[in-house]
Design a protein around this motif. Structure first.
Motif, short mmCIF file in Angstrom:
data_model
loop_
_atom_site.label_atom_id
_atom_site.label_comp_id
_atom_site.label_asym_id
_atom_site.label_seq_id
_atom_site.Cartn_x
_atom_site.Cartn_y
_atom_site.Cartn_z
N SER A 186 0.84 -1.21 0.00
CA SER A 186 0.00 0.00 0.00
C SER A 186 0.86 1.25 0.00
CB SER A 186 -0.96 0.02 1.19
OG SER A 186 -0.35 0.51 2.38
N MET A 187 2.11 1.14 0.47
CA MET A 187 3.01 2.30 0.52
C MET A 187 3.61 2.60 -0.85
SD MET A 187 2.64 3.14 3.60
CE MET A 187 3.87 4.38 3.95
N SER B 123 1.94 1.11 -4.16
CA SER B 123 0.86 1.17 -5.16
C SER B 123 -0.34 1.89 -4.56
CB SER B 123 0.46 -0.24 -5.58
OG SER B 123 1.60 -1.00 -5.88
N VAL B 124 -0.16 3.20 -4.40
CA VAL B 124 -1.12 4.00 -3.63
C VAL B 124 -2.51 4.02 -4.29
CG1 VAL B 124 -1.55 6.35 -2.84
CG2 VAL B 124 0.74 5.41 -2.70
N GLY B 125 -2.54 4.26 -5.61
CA GLY B 125 -3.82 4.36 -6.31
C GLY B 125 -4.50 3.01 -6.43
N GLU B 126 -3.70 2.00 -6.67
CA GLU B 126 -4.25 0.64 -6.80
C GLU B 126 -4.93 0.21 -5.49
OE1 GLU B 126 -2.01 -3.34 -7.79
OE2 GLU B 126 -1.34 -1.72 -9.10
N HIS B 127 -4.25 0.47 -4.38
CA HIS B 127 -4.82 0.12 -3.08
C HIS B 127 -6.07 0.93 -2.78
CE1 HIS B 127 -2.51 -2.80 -0.62
NE2 HIS B 127 -1.66 -2.65 -1.61
N PHE B 128 -6.09 2.18 -3.22
CA PHE B 128 -7.29 3.00 -3.00
C PHE B 128 -8.49 2.32 -3.66
CE2 PHE B 128 -10.38 6.15 -4.22
CZ PHE B 128 -10.56 6.88 -3.05
N ASP B 129 -8.29 1.87 -4.88
CA ASP B 129 -9.39 1.21 -5.59
C ASP B 129 -9.82 -0.08 -4.89
OD1 ASP B 129 -9.35 3.20 -7.43
OD2 ASP B 129 -8.25 2.07 -8.97
N GLN B 130 -8.81 -0.85 -4.43
CA GLN B 130 -9.13 -2.15 -3.82
C GLN B 130 -9.77 -2.01 -2.44
OE1 GLN B 130 -5.07 -3.35 -4.31
NE2 GLN B 130 -5.61 -4.99 -5.73
N ASP B 131 -9.36 -0.97 -1.70
CA ASP B 131 -9.79 -0.88 -0.31
C ASP B 131 -10.88 0.17 -0.08
OD1 ASP B 131 -7.91 -2.82 0.18
OD2 ASP B 131 -6.36 -1.44 0.82
N VAL B 132 -10.92 1.23 -0.90
CA VAL B 132 -11.94 2.28 -0.69
C VAL B 132 -13.02 2.22 -1.77
CG1 VAL B 132 -12.36 4.75 -0.37
CG2 VAL B 132 -10.19 3.77 0.38
N ARG B 133 -12.60 2.30 -3.04
CA ARG B 133 -13.61 2.30 -4.11
C ARG B 133 -14.48 1.03 -4.03
NH1 ARG B 133 -14.11 5.55 -8.04
NH2 ARG B 133 -11.98 6.33 -7.84
N ALA B 134 -13.83 -0.11 -3.82
CA ALA B 134 -14.58 -1.37 -3.72
C ALA B 134 -15.55 -1.32 -2.54
CB ALA B 134 -13.62 -2.55 -3.57
N SER B 135 -15.12 -0.70 -1.43
CA SER B 135 -16.01 -0.61 -0.25
C SER B 135 -17.21 0.30 -0.53
CB SER B 135 -15.22 -0.09 0.96
OG SER B 135 -14.23 -1.01 1.32
#
Ligand SMILES: NC(=O)c1ccc[n+]([C@@H]2O[C@H](COP(=O)([O-])OP(=O)(O)OC[C@H]3O[C@@H](n4cnc5c(N)ncnc54)[C@H](O)[C@@H]3O)[C@@H](O)[C@H]2O)c1
Length: 303
Positions: A73-74, A76-88
């Motif tokens: 997450s430190m 691939s900042v944008g990728e993690h945003f999608d996986q952890d926030v956008r998906a939520s």
């Protein structure tokens, strides 16, 4: 109806197994998990991309789908945003459109960051030091908002480190075992080995999730962890003991004793609230590590 997002992953597949009598629907894109349980129905969907999944009215949804890797997450900042926030957000929308009764969301102890209040109670201030922690906090806010505005009952679970079972694909125990299998003479330890954290065994986590889903009011946050903690060096010693090895230690410090950027060095949750709600913890942190090591080495199921 029970729905489990991320139900093909480590924790989700054990949850699916435990709830199998309810014939759960698993929504997963199989990006990191691939455990299928007989009797469950699988819907292959990428939750980053859609909020158009129609569920049966009044369902209970466990939301586990995420990328749980603090370290990546430190980077691939944008990728993690999608996986952890956008998906939520998409999951919250699916719940709203389908008139879901309840959401149980697996958040993380990382939302507290490096707090001075140890053990850390739920009402402590949150100041994450990793993107993963920030994104979990953002997802918590999303589900709290949906509870407040749309009346969806919400349970937020801030999990300590989960170990145990033969399906552990990530975390310190499988990491040490893999390294020692490759080279039994040397063990590379991330950080200075003094990091001290709390662990919880997989069957205790699953039991707690199901129990709290039943007893919780409109919107509640619970820490889910253990009353004790162990250092990384102690974990190394347990794993080595179980494997009958005595390797040299090679430390790889990412700065200030951390194992990686974003690594919280000390974590012990205050678990009084979950205990008062009737959750039981059957094993201590060091027992968890011993059992988890045996589970991997002997391919043992936690139930
Ligand atoms: N394992 C732990 O120690 C721990 C600690 C605290 C919190 N958590 C949280 O618990 C949950 C489960 O963790 P885990 O260890 O089982 O992780 P995991 O990686 O084993 O499982 C996650 C599952 O989600 C699926 N997934 C990921 N992105 C998706 C997407 N966009 N659409 C659909 N499916 C998707 C993956 O394929 C996988 O099956 C996560 O939310 C994690 O952040 C885990």
């Amino acid at each position: 109806m029970v729905v489990i997002t991320g139900g093909a992953g480590y924790i989700g597949s054990y949850l699916t197994e435990r709830l199998i009598k309810e014939k759960p629907l698993v929504v997963d894109n199989f990006s990191s998990g691939n455990f299928k349980v007989e009797g469950a129905t699988y819907l292959v969907e990428d939750l980053r991309l859609t909020s158009d999944i129609k569920l049966e009215k009044g369902c209970t949804l466990y939301h586990l789908a995420a990328n749980p890797d603090v370290r990546t997450s430190m980077e691939s900042v944008g990728e993690h945003f999608d996986q952890d926030v956008r998906a939520s957000l998409n999951v919250a929308e699916i719940c709203r459109k389908s008139d879901c009764e309840e959401v149980i969301f697996t958040s993380s102890s990382t939302v507290y960051g490096e707090t001075r209040v140890i053990p850390t109670p739920e009402e402590s201030s949150t100041s994450p030091i990793s993107y993963y922690g920030v994104y979990k906090l953002m997802a918590e806010e999303i589900f709290q908002f949906y509870s407040r505005v749309y009346g969806i009952r919400t349970v937020i679970l801030r999990l300590a480190n989960v170990v145990g079972g033969s399906r552990q694909t990530h975390g310190i125990v499988p990491d040490f075992i893999k390294k020692l299998m490759r080279d039994p003479t040397t063990l590379e330890i991330l950080g200075n080995g003094e990091q001290r954290k709390s662990y919880i065994y997989i069957s205790d986590v699953i039991d707690a999730m199901i129990h709290l889903a039943k007893v919780t009011g409109k919107c509640e946050v619970y820490n889910l962890g253990n009353s004790d903690w162990v250092t990384v060096k102690e974990i190394a010693s347990i794993v080595e003991g179980e494997m009958g090895l005595n390797p040299q230690h090679k430390f790889r410090d990412a700065g200030e004793g951390r194992g990686w950027k974003g690594d919280v060095r000390e974590m012990l949750l205050d678990i009084r609230k979950m205990l008062e709600a009737g959750v039981k913890v059957n094993y201590s942190s060091s027992e968890d590590i011993t059992k988890a090591t045996d589970d991997v080495l002997r391919n043992v199921k936690p139930y």
